[in-house]
Design a protein around this motif. Structure first.
Motif, PDB file in Angstrom:
ATOM      1  N   ARG A   1       0.851  -1.199   0.000  1.00  0.00           N
ATOM      2  CA  ARG A   1       0.000   0.000   0.000  1.00  0.00           C
ATOM      3  C   ARG A   1       0.887   1.249   0.000  1.00  0.00           C
ATOM      4  O   ARG A   1       0.503   2.288  -0.521  1.00  0.00           O
ATOM      5  CB  ARG A   1      -0.949   0.008   1.209  1.00  0.00           C
ATOM      6  N   LEU A   2       2.080   1.125   0.601  1.00  0.00           N
ATOM      7  CA  LEU A   2       2.992   2.269   0.697  1.00  0.00           C
ATOM      8  C   LEU A   2       4.054   2.256  -0.405  1.00  0.00           C
ATOM      9  O   LEU A   2       4.214   3.222  -1.142  1.00  0.00           O
ATOM     10  CB  LEU A   2       3.683   2.283   2.069  1.00  0.00           C
ATOM     11  N   THR A   3       4.831   1.180  -0.448  1.00  0.00           N
ATOM     12  CA  THR A   3       5.899   1.094  -1.447  1.00  0.00           C
ATOM     13  C   THR A   3       5.982  -0.326  -1.989  1.00  0.00           C
ATOM     14  O   THR A   3       5.726  -1.294  -1.279  1.00  0.00           O
ATOM     15  CB  THR A   3       7.287   1.453  -0.851  1.00  0.00           C
TER      16      THR A   3
ATOM     17  N   THR B   1      -3.482   3.342  -3.889  1.00  0.00           N
ATOM     18  CA  THR B   1      -2.202   2.807  -4.332  1.00  0.00           C
ATOM     19  C   THR B   1      -2.256   2.300  -5.765  1.00  0.00           C
ATOM     20  O   THR B   1      -3.267   1.746  -6.196  1.00  0.00           O
ATOM     21  CB  THR B   1      -1.822   1.640  -3.404  1.00  0.00           C
TER      22      THR B   1
ATOM     23  N   GLY C   1      -4.774   5.392   0.836  1.00  0.00           N
ATOM     24  CA  GLY C   1      -4.785   4.045   0.266  1.00  0.00           C
ATOM     25  C   GLY C   1      -5.047   3.962  -1.227  1.00  0.00           C
ATOM     26  O   GLY C   1      -5.421   2.913  -1.738  1.00  0.00           O
TER      27      GLY C   1
ATOM     28  N   VAL D   1       5.347  10.075  -6.558  1.00  0.00           N
ATOM     29  CA  VAL D   1       4.515   9.060  -5.920  1.00  0.00           C
ATOM     30  C   VAL D   1       3.441   8.661  -6.915  1.00  0.00           C
ATOM     31  O   VAL D   1       2.721   9.520  -7.431  1.00  0.00           O
ATOM     32  CB  VAL D   1       3.836   9.596  -4.635  1.00  0.00           C
TER      33      VAL D   1
ATOM     34  N   ILE E   1       3.992   9.143   0.474  1.00  0.00           N
ATOM     35  CA  ILE E   1       3.998   7.706   0.753  1.00  0.00           C
ATOM     36  C   ILE E   1       3.552   7.436   2.193  1.00  0.00           C
ATOM     37  O   ILE E   1       2.636   6.655   2.441  1.00  0.00           O
ATOM     38  CB  ILE E   1       5.420   7.126   0.534  1.00  0.00           C
TER      39      ILE E   1
ATOM     40  N   MET F   1      -4.001  13.414  -4.078  1.00  0.00           N
ATOM     41  CA  MET F   1      -2.688  13.199  -3.442  1.00  0.00           C
ATOM     42  C   MET F   1      -1.830  14.466  -3.491  1.00  0.00           C
ATOM     43  O   MET F   1      -0.994  14.689  -2.628  1.00  0.00           O
ATOM     44  CB  MET F   1      -1.946  12.062  -4.141  1.00  0.00           C
TER      45      MET F   1
ATOM     46  N   CYS G   1      -0.081   6.543  -7.918  1.00  0.00           N
ATOM     47  CA  CYS G   1      -1.324   6.192  -7.251  1.00  0.00           C
ATOM     48  C   CYS G   1      -2.277   5.596  -8.283  1.00  0.00           C
ATOM     49  O   CYS G   1      -1.883   5.356  -9.425  1.00  0.00           O
ATOM     50  CB  CYS G   1      -1.911   7.390  -6.525  1.00  0.00           C
ATOM     51  N   SER G   2      -3.517   5.362  -7.866  1.00  0.00           N
ATOM     52  CA  SER G   2      -4.388   4.485  -8.643  1.00  0.00           C
ATOM     53  C   SER G   2      -4.998   5.123  -9.888  1.00  0.00           C
ATOM     54  O   SER G   2      -5.470   4.405 -10.763  1.00  0.00           O
ATOM     55  CB  SER G   2      -5.498   3.963  -7.737  1.00  0.00           C
TER      56      SER G   2
ATOM     57  N   LEU H   1      -0.381   7.721   0.920  1.00  0.00           N
ATOM     58  CA  LEU H   1      -0.751   6.353   0.530  1.00  0.00           C
ATOM     59  C   LEU H   1      -1.129   5.515   1.752  1.00  0.00           C
ATOM     60  O   LEU H   1      -2.024   4.674   1.694  1.00  0.00           O
ATOM     61  CB  LEU H   1       0.394   5.680  -0.234  1.00  0.00           C
ATOM     62  N   ARG H   2      -0.428   5.770   2.853  1.00  0.00           N
ATOM     63  CA  ARG H   2      -0.726   4.979   4.062  1.00  0.00           C
ATOM     64  C   ARG H   2      -2.179   5.137   4.467  1.00  0.00           C
ATOM     65  O   ARG H   2      -2.856   4.167   4.777  1.00  0.00           O
ATOM     66  CB  ARG H   2       0.188   5.430   5.210  1.00  0.00           C
TER      67      ARG H   2
END
Lengths: 430, 164
Positions: A60-62, A276, A274, A83, A266, A94, A85-86, A270-271
């Motif tokens: 989810r983070l890296t 990701t 989420g 970074v 991140i 983000m 993301c989705s 992302l944490r």
């Protein structure tokens, strides 16, 4: 010595972020399809969780595949880090999330993708954020819209749907004067045609779904940081400058300096949000980027030919493409986007809504799709689709009126694209 | 001697070093002059902390010294890392030349610190110099760690990386 050379764009789109795999020697970046990563020992785990060391914990983070893509996009955009993301929509959240608190606002261009207009004018209100829409051709209006609660300025480099170019250096100058970060969505231009950071942008966002991947396979987004903004110069950006309770009072900017925004993205973004990117999507996107320059050259060449052909057609009212000498933006295009005006533009028909709908329905090679930046030529009638949630005023401001069609010119044989448009226009007028 | 700028020069300087004296160390965990030392210690370097304000205190198992001249002659220091304003650099360089040669290989000035005359003087005594860079960030950049966070490391290579 080879390493003292600055590699060219074409080399970096293939090699950026993609060293041989340290575990196996695999030359292509492997798809690390694993959610978790084993710690060396408890101290290593503790150091990772405390952000004292950077490493893989949980995807989810890296994730190694996603990280390689992040480094590649950061490299091509001349950023310090990125970074992923989705989706592109996720990338916008983000980008804003570390900057905005409840009650803050962002000054945004009125020429934006319809989905972004909806996200900014409705959805972000639920976070207590506000977007202020301004015509970015009027830089004084940007400055006038900024108040003490403004935290960012946002625009697209080549605006969707009308292909309108943003004069990024002029907008960046305003952002600099008011001491705010400029966020540029560079999806439609790609780093091959435009380098927003070089022109003064603080952050660059992407829908990697589009030209970066290049064939409409996976959705993804990315936020690139220039590393140049001083987040601690004022008290406006407490997420980056003030102690973060979830990390024992760590201050991101003081601790990580120029990497603060990326690591915050991140470690907090992302944490906790989420959104990701998955490693499969990162893999497809990495493959796409390897040929970005070649595809963009052909996209731009084809778009120029299609725009010139449309401009001459009697049923066409107007073609909004800055690569045309007749465009009011031609001089700006030659100056700021010399490699080409992109491959996304709109054109209006002399007849209205119904003709546009019939035109779309009669196409045989060009696809009626709500995407852009595909190898295939795609067309959409924005007023009845991507921009249908907008008011008529918003549609017009966004360049998506009822007689307007948006085309994303692909890399097929250009004569075939033109022939298909020709027969469809003929049938639409019957 | 060289002013180190390329990836391979910086990498060699970090790989060859075993002992790093850090001038201007802090005992405040949120200061770079603390957590850089912590990181270098964690990476296996023998760190000699130097700061007269904390002399005699312990930091990561080592005793803080008041100056470079307090380092015993028999201790070989490979790198002096400077966390002081540029105007203090000439005196620190003079002290390093006086007390740490032969043996000292590199004088390293942190982010925002450079002093061309002092650096040239160090090089004329056979000491390599690095200016305006952080050894922690260079270590993380050159040995794969920052790649994990999507940082642009500027490293392009077709060779198998030596880290894992």
């Amino acid at each position: 010595m080879a390493e003292t050379r600055k590699h060219g764009f074409e080399s970096l789109q293939i090699h950026g972020g993609a060293l041989p795999d340290s575990a196996t020697g695999a030359r292509q970046t492997p798809i690390y399809q694993s959610t978790g990563f084993v710690f060396k020992d408890v101290e290593h785990a503790a150091a990772l969780f405390d952000l004292k060391e950077v490493g893989y914990i949980y995807s989810r983070l890296t994730n190694p595949t996603v990280s390689a893509l992040q480094e590649r996009i950061a490299t091509l955009e001349d950023g310090i880090g990125a970074v992923c993301c989705s989706s592109g929509h996720a990338a916008q959240i983000m980008a804003l999330f570390p900057l905005m608190q409840v009650g803050n606002n962002v000054v945004v261009s009125s020429r934006l993708y319809g989905g972004t207009v909806t996200q900014f004018s409705h959805t972000i209100k639920r976070f207590g954020w506000e977007a202020r829409f301004v015509d970015f051709d009027d830089v004084d209006a940007i400055a006038a819209a900024v108040d003490e609660d403004t935290r960012a300025i946002f625009c697209e480099s080549i605006a969707n749907p009308a292909g309108h170019l943003t004069d990024i250096p002029s907008v960046a100058k305003v952002a600099n004067q008011v001491g705010l970060p400029l966020i540029v969505d560079n999806t439609t231009a790609t780093p091959y045609l435009c380098n927003p950071i070089e022109m003064g942008a603080t952050l660059v966002v992407h829908s990697t779904t589009k030209y970066l991947t290049g064939n409409g396979t996976v959705t993804g987004g990315c936020v690139v940081d220039s590393g140049k903004f001083d987040w601690s110069a004022t008290k406006k950006f407490p997420s980056l400058s003030e102690p973060e309770d979830a990390y024992h009072g760590l201050k991101f900017h003081e601790t990580f300096g120029q990497f603060a925004f990326t690591l915050h993205g991140i470690a907090v973004g992302l944490r906790d949000l989420g959104m990701t990117m998955n490693p499969q999507a990162a893999h497809y996107t990495m493959l796409g980027i390897e040929t970005l320059s070649l595809r963009m050259q052909r996209h731009v060449e084809n778009a120029q030919a299609v725009a010139e052909w449309l401009q001459e057609h009697l049923a066409v009212e107007n073609v909004s493409y800055s690569g045309l000498q007749s465009s009011s933006q031609y001089a700006l295009q030659q100056k700021l986007y010399p490699k080409g005006a992109g491959a996304l533009f709109s054109f209006s028909m002399k007849d209205g809504y119904d003709t546009c709908v019939r035109l779309v329905e009669n196409l045989e090679l060009v696809s009626h799709v709500a995407n852009l930046g595909d190898a295939k030529t795609l067309i959409i009638h924005s007023a009845s689709t991507t921009h249908r949630q907008l008011t008529e005023d918003q549609q017009s401001a966004a360049g998506a009126g009822p007689n307007v069609l948006r085309i994303s010119v692909g890399i097929e044989t250009v004569e075939d694209i033109i022939a298909d448009l020709e027969q469809a226009i003929e049938k639409a007028l019957m | 001697m060289l002013s180190l700028t390329t990836n391979s020069e910086l990498k060699n300087a970090l790989l060859e070093a075993k002992t790093i004296a850090v001038v201007g160390v802090s005992n405040n965990p949120v200061r770079a002059s603390y957590f850089v030392v912590r990181y270098l210690h964690y990476r296996g370097y023998k760190v000699i902390p130097v700061n007269p304000a904390y002399a005699g205190q312990k930091l990561f198992g080592a005793t803080v010294l008041a100056s470079l001249s307090d380092i015993p002659r028999e201790t070989k220091v490979d790198i002096v890392d400077i966390f002081r304003r540029a105007d203090f650099v000439p005196d620190i360089v003079d002290e390093a030349i006086e007390h740490l040669l032969p043996g000292l290989k590199t004088i390293w000035m942190q982010f925002g610190i450079w002093h061309e005359e002092a650096a040239a003087k160090a090089r004329s005594h056979g000491i390599q110099t690095v200016e305006n860079r952080c050894p922690k960030i260079e270590y993380q950049r050159l040995f794969g760690e920052l790649r994990k966070a999507g940082i642009n490391t500027g490293i392009v290579s077709s060779k198998l990386p030596e880290w894992n």
